[in-house]
Scaffold this motif. Sequence first.
Motif, PDB file in Angstrom:
ATOM      1  N   ASP A 280       8.642  11.188  14.319  1.00  0.00           N
ATOM      2  CA  ASP A 280       9.280  10.880  13.042  1.00  0.00           C
ATOM      3  C   ASP A 280       9.210  11.987  12.002  1.00  0.00           C
ATOM      4  O   ASP A 280       9.867  11.889  10.970  1.00  0.00           O
ATOM      5  N   ILE A 281       8.392  13.018  12.229  1.00  0.00           N
ATOM      6  CA  ILE A 281       8.326  14.142  11.305  1.00  0.00           C
ATOM      7  C   ILE A 281       8.789  15.411  11.993  1.00  0.00           C
ATOM      8  O   ILE A 281       9.644  16.134  11.505  1.00  0.00           O
ATOM      9  N   GLY A 282       8.268  15.661  13.175  1.00  0.00           N
ATOM     10  CA  GLY A 282       8.722  16.790  13.979  1.00  0.00           C
ATOM     11  C   GLY A 282       8.665  18.102  13.220  1.00  0.00           C
ATOM     12  O   GLY A 282       7.666  18.427  12.567  1.00  0.00           O
ATOM     13  N   ASN A 283       9.763  18.842  13.253  1.00  0.00           N
ATOM     14  CA  ASN A 283       9.805  20.163  12.632  1.00  0.00           C
ATOM     15  C   ASN A 283      10.116  20.129  11.148  1.00  0.00           C
ATOM     16  O   ASN A 283      10.177  21.190  10.508  1.00  0.00           O
ATOM     17  N   ALA A 284      10.311  18.930  10.592  1.00  0.00           N
ATOM     18  CA  ALA A 284      10.456  18.856   9.139  1.00  0.00           C
ATOM     19  C   ALA A 284       9.156  19.274   8.464  1.00  0.00           C
ATOM     20  O   ALA A 284       9.159  19.817   7.354  1.00  0.00           O
ATOM     21  N   ASP A 285       8.024  19.011   9.129  1.00  0.00           N
ATOM     22  CA  ASP A 285       6.720  19.482   8.656  1.00  0.00           C
ATOM     23  C   ASP A 285       5.784  19.540   9.860  1.00  0.00           C
ATOM     24  O   ASP A 285       5.092  18.568  10.168  1.00  0.00           O
ATOM     25  N   PRO A 286       5.743  20.665  10.574  1.00  0.00           N
ATOM     26  CA  PRO A 286       4.906  20.776  11.777  1.00  0.00           C
ATOM     27  C   PRO A 286       3.421  20.580  11.495  1.00  0.00           C
ATOM     28  O   PRO A 286       2.645  20.304  12.412  1.00  0.00           O
ATOM     29  N   ARG A 287       3.025  20.696  10.216  1.00  0.00           N
ATOM     30  CA  ARG A 287       1.614  20.474   9.889  1.00  0.00           C
ATOM     31  C   ARG A 287       1.190  19.037  10.174  1.00  0.00           C
ATOM     32  O   ARG A 287      -0.001  18.761  10.347  1.00  0.00           O
ATOM     33  N   ALA A 288       2.148  18.128  10.186  1.00  0.00           N
ATOM     34  CA  ALA A 288       1.818  16.724  10.442  1.00  0.00           C
ATOM     35  C   ALA A 288       1.151  16.555  11.801  1.00  0.00           C
ATOM     36  O   ALA A 288       0.173  15.817  11.938  1.00  0.00           O
ATOM     37  N   LEU A 289       1.672  17.252  12.808  1.00  0.00           N
ATOM     38  CA  LEU A 289       1.093  17.154  14.145  1.00  0.00           C
ATOM     39  C   LEU A 289      -0.297  17.790  14.170  1.00  0.00           C
ATOM     40  O   LEU A 289      -1.238  17.225  14.747  1.00  0.00           O
ATOM     41  N   SER A 290      -0.449  18.943  13.529  1.00  0.00           N
ATOM     42  CA  SER A 290      -1.759  19.613  13.503  1.00  0.00           C
ATOM     43  C   SER A 290      -2.792  18.752  12.795  1.00  0.00           C
ATOM     44  O   SER A 290      -3.926  18.598  13.277  1.00  0.00           O
ATOM     45  N   LEU A 291      -2.416  18.179  11.664  1.00  0.00           N
ATOM     46  CA  LEU A 291      -3.364  17.344  10.919  1.00  0.00           C
ATOM     47  C   LEU A 291      -3.735  16.095  11.718  1.00  0.00           C
ATOM     48  O   LEU A 291      -4.893  15.660  11.708  1.00  0.00           O
ATOM     49  N   SER A 292      -2.771  15.522  12.429  1.00  0.00           N
ATOM     50  CA  SER A 292      -3.052  14.332  13.241  1.00  0.00           C
ATOM     51  C   SER A 292      -4.004  14.660  14.382  1.00  0.00           C
ATOM     52  O   SER A 292      -4.913  13.880  14.693  1.00  0.00           O
ATOM     53  N   LEU A 293      -3.807  15.822  15.015  1.00  0.00           N
ATOM     54  CA  LEU A 293      -4.732  16.254  16.070  1.00  0.00           C
ATOM     55  C   LEU A 293      -6.123  16.520  15.506  1.00  0.00           C
ATOM     56  O   LEU A 293      -7.143  16.176  16.129  1.00  0.00           O
ATOM     57  N   ASP A 294      -6.176  17.129  14.329  1.00  0.00           N
ATOM     58  CA  ASP A 294      -7.479  17.366  13.686  1.00  0.00           C
ATOM     59  C   ASP A 294      -8.193  16.044  13.398  1.00  0.00           C
ATOM     60  O   ASP A 294      -9.411  15.929  13.572  1.00  0.00           O
ATOM     61  N   ALA A 295      -7.422  15.043  12.942  1.00  0.00           N
ATOM     62  CA  ALA A 295      -8.024  13.734  12.648  1.00  0.00           C
ATOM     63  C   ALA A 295      -8.566  13.095  13.916  1.00  0.00           C
ATOM     64  O   ALA A 295      -9.643  12.481  13.909  1.00  0.00           O
ATOM     65  N   TRP A 296      -7.833  13.240  15.028  1.00  0.00           N
ATOM     66  CA  TRP A 296      -8.296  12.693  16.311  1.00  0.00           C
ATOM     67  C   TRP A 296      -9.610  13.371  16.719  1.00  0.00           C
ATOM     68  O   TRP A 296     -10.572  12.701  17.112  1.00  0.00           O
TER      69      TRP A 296
ATOM     70  N   GLY B  27      12.817  19.128   4.571  1.00  0.00           N
ATOM     71  CA  GLY B  27      11.603  19.903   4.789  1.00  0.00           C
ATOM     72  C   GLY B  27      11.894  21.247   5.441  1.00  0.00           C
ATOM     73  O   GLY B  27      12.956  21.855   5.254  1.00  0.00           O
ATOM     74  N   LEU B  28      10.912  21.723   6.218  1.00  0.00           N
ATOM     75  CA  LEU B  28      11.063  23.009   6.888  1.00  0.00           C
ATOM     76  C   LEU B  28      12.269  23.012   7.813  1.00  0.00           C
ATOM     77  O   LEU B  28      12.888  24.051   8.048  1.00  0.00           O
ATOM     78  N   GLU B  29      12.651  21.863   8.319  1.00  0.00           N
ATOM     79  CA  GLU B  29      13.754  21.797   9.265  1.00  0.00           C
ATOM     80  C   GLU B  29      15.070  22.240   8.624  1.00  0.00           C
ATOM     81  O   GLU B  29      15.988  22.697   9.312  1.00  0.00           O
ATOM     82  N   GLY B  30      15.164  22.113   7.306  1.00  0.00           N
ATOM     83  CA  GLY B  30      16.356  22.608   6.635  1.00  0.00           C
ATOM     84  C   GLY B  30      16.520  24.105   6.816  1.00  0.00           C
ATOM     85  O   GLY B  30      17.641  24.610   7.010  1.00  0.00           O
ATOM     86  N   ARG B  31      15.397  24.844   6.752  1.00  0.00           N
ATOM     87  CA  ARG B  31      15.452  26.295   6.968  1.00  0.00           C
ATOM     88  C   ARG B  31      15.753  26.606   8.431  1.00  0.00           C
ATOM     89  O   ARG B  31      16.490  27.539   8.754  1.00  0.00           O
ATOM     90  N   ILE B  32      15.175  25.806   9.346  1.00  0.00           N
ATOM     91  CA  ILE B  32      15.467  25.993  10.769  1.00  0.00           C
ATOM     92  C   ILE B  32      16.953  25.774  11.030  1.00  0.00           C
ATOM     93  O   ILE B  32      17.609  26.536  11.767  1.00  0.00           O
ATOM     94  N   ARG B  33      17.511  24.766  10.405  1.00  0.00           N
ATOM     95  CA  ARG B  33      18.934  24.464  10.601  1.00  0.00           C
ATOM     96  C   ARG B  33      19.810  25.628  10.132  1.00  0.00           C
ATOM     97  O   ARG B  33      20.775  26.010  10.820  1.00  0.00           O
ATOM     98  N   ALA B  34      19.471  26.162   8.969  1.00  0.00           N
ATOM     99  CA  ALA B  34      20.271  27.268   8.443  1.00  0.00           C
ATOM    100  C   ALA B  34      20.243  28.457   9.407  1.00  0.00           C
ATOM    101  O   ALA B  34      21.268  29.106   9.641  1.00  0.00           O
ATOM    102  N   ARG B  35      19.063  28.746   9.960  1.00  0.00           N
ATOM    103  CA  ARG B  35      18.965  29.877  10.888  1.00  0.00           C
ATOM    104  C   ARG B  35      19.760  29.605  12.163  1.00  0.00           C
ATOM    105  O   ARG B  35      20.502  30.467  12.651  1.00  0.00           O
ATOM    106  N   LEU B  36      19.626  28.396  12.729  1.00  0.00           N
ATOM    107  CA  LEU B  36      20.358  28.089  13.959  1.00  0.00           C
ATOM    108  C   LEU B  36      21.864  28.096  13.731  1.00  0.00           C
ATOM    109  O   LEU B  36      22.630  28.546  14.595  1.00  0.00           O
TER     110      LEU B  36
END
Length: 435
Positions: free
Chosen positions: A290-306, A410-419
């Motif tokens: 549900d967040i994915g590349n819009a904010d990749p920190r979400a996955l890192s923070l979730s792994l840190d919490a685990w 989020g960050l995905e907006g910048r990814i979209r522009a580049r792609l």
Amino acid sequence: MNDDLFASPAGAQPLASALRPARASDVIGQTHLLADGKPLSRCLQGEPLHSMILWGPPGVGKTTLAQLLCDASDSRMLKLSAVMDGVKAIREAVAMGEAERASGRQCVLFVDEVHRFNKSQQDAFLPFVENGTLTLIGATTENPAFELNSALLSRARVYRLKSLSVDELVMILRRGEIEVGLTLSEPQRERLALAADGDARRVLNLLELAASLKADSGRLDDAGFEEVLQGSPRRFDKNGDNFYDQISALHKAVRGSSPDAALYWYCRMLDGGCDPLYLARRVIRMASEDIGNADPRALSLSLDAWQTLERLGSPEGELALAQAITYIASVPKSNAVYVAFKAAQRAVAEGGSDEVPVHLRNAPTALAKSEGHGAEYRYAHDEPDAFAAGESYFPESLDGSHFYEPTDRGLEGRIRARLDDLRERDRRSERRRYR
């Protein structure tokens, strides 16, 4: 076989049993099924009884309704428990049903926790429900669509019973107070009703405990009342419908960017005894889905919490997971990676086994090189902006396919522009591999 396999041994009758409604007018709750004109109401008023499944949480009146329906239709009621009884008991019930049918009387087979019967056990009484030897009333706390044979479901109506409201439980408490000689204050009634969590049996059990601690005045002091409430968790059936409903609510609260609701469902599941490590795994899924590349920190923070939860355990590690939940619920959302992944999976499943294009193949040996492996491959780092415009990395049959379509959040907006820019350069290139 006894008519009632749940008969209690001689002794004091539990309050919940003593107060079981003897008439339909005494039933509290389930107005959506018992109001005038509703199917169960018509059966209670004399319409022919039909096979049914009563589905609902514990303590909402499934057994009571079954008994009242049998009484209203003047049927003989045979009771089985799917926990204790098997095919032998079913055969005995069938024999009794045939005898009653021969005498002109309807026979109702009430099966408590019917979801616990396996397929062969359900099949054992199915023909006799179909030919009218038995009328089945099954009681279950689990979703019948998942737990019961489709053939059985097609021959029985399913009625969904609801948890009792606080006001309905307070009404039950008032009846019980007269029975046990205890007078509760209004705040005490409400707190007991809340603690019972929609379960009439539980609220009466709590009342019985309160009555055993009452003073000579017939009232209960604050210390005794707190003792009654101690250790009364909310309803939570691991691996049951309630479990999956709550994790669904948590996931949807995160997806809907509601950190407050997400925290509530997280705490509800902890309170019910859910393994925090299970919740940690689900939070990681949410971060990816549900967040994915819009904010990749979400996955890192979730792994840190685990990892924090694994190292510290409960309750210390639960705070780290709460931190991750509030973060992923608050940041921009994107399911673009999830959608792209599913689309790529479909393309693989529906397509053929395309060969890897020659220019993309590995060339570890002289033989491979002599066969052209890697020939005409354009090394991206040697190209302007490290991008080989016009190059294709697909088999020719899929050239130009787009699975990943980033959002503008989020960050995905910048990814979209580049792609978008890179794809436009591909279209303009005079060196396009497939034309």
